[in-house]
Write a protein that holds these residues in place. Structure first.
Motif, PDB file in Angstrom:
ATOM      1  N   ASP A 112       0.824  -1.211   0.000  1.00  0.00           N
ATOM      2  CA  ASP A 112       0.000   0.000   0.000  1.00  0.00           C
ATOM      3  C   ASP A 112       0.858   1.261   0.000  1.00  0.00           C
ATOM      4  N   ARG A 113       2.005   1.200   0.614  1.00  0.00           N
ATOM      5  CA  ARG A 113       2.892   2.353   0.672  1.00  0.00           C
ATOM      6  C   ARG A 113       3.389   2.744  -0.723  1.00  0.00           C
ATOM      7  N   PHE A 114       3.516   1.778  -1.627  1.00  0.00           N
ATOM      8  CA  PHE A 114       3.968   2.058  -2.985  1.00  0.00           C
ATOM      9  C   PHE A 114       2.808   2.347  -3.930  1.00  0.00           C
ATOM     10  N   LEU A 115       1.668   1.741  -3.704  1.00  0.00           N
ATOM     11  CA  LEU A 115       0.542   1.884  -4.624  1.00  0.00           C
ATOM     12  C   LEU A 115      -0.238   3.178  -4.410  1.00  0.00           C
ATOM     13  N   GLY A 116      -0.174   3.753  -3.231  1.00  0.00           N
ATOM     14  CA  GLY A 116      -0.874   5.019  -2.965  1.00  0.00           C
ATOM     15  C   GLY A 116      -0.386   6.148  -3.856  1.00  0.00           C
ATOM     16  N   PRO A 117       0.926   6.401  -3.926  1.00  0.00           N
ATOM     17  CA  PRO A 117       1.409   7.450  -4.825  1.00  0.00           C
ATOM     18  C   PRO A 117       1.128   7.169  -6.298  1.00  0.00           C
TER      19      PRO A 117
END
Length: 79
Positions: free
Chosen positions: A24-29
């Protein structure tokens, strides 16, 4: 499905996470970037469409003047 798997194992022994939840930390941006790119693409298309409409309008205005000149000369005889 992850909740069902988590319920099948003893609590605290395994941790079941989905691929999306673990990254999720990578897919949010990426989602934010996708939204910004969609807005920019819409703005580019809108400006291009306005330019095309302006060109067509100028062609019509120019041709209207030429047609008025031809009408003032009178009817053209057909041979």
């Amino acid at each position: 499905m992850a909740d069902r798997l988590q319920a099948a194992f003893p609590p605290g022994f395994y941790q079941v996470r989905t691929w999306n939840r673990s990254r999720d930390r990578f897919l949010g941006p990426v989602d934010v970037e996708s939204t910004i790119l969609n807005v920019l693409l819409f703005m580019i298309i809108a400006v291009a469409g306005f330019g095309i409409l302006a060109i067509f309008f100028m062609i019509v205005v120019e041709k209207t003047r030429d047609i008025g000149i031809l009408k003032s000369l009178g009817p053209v005889p057909v041979a």
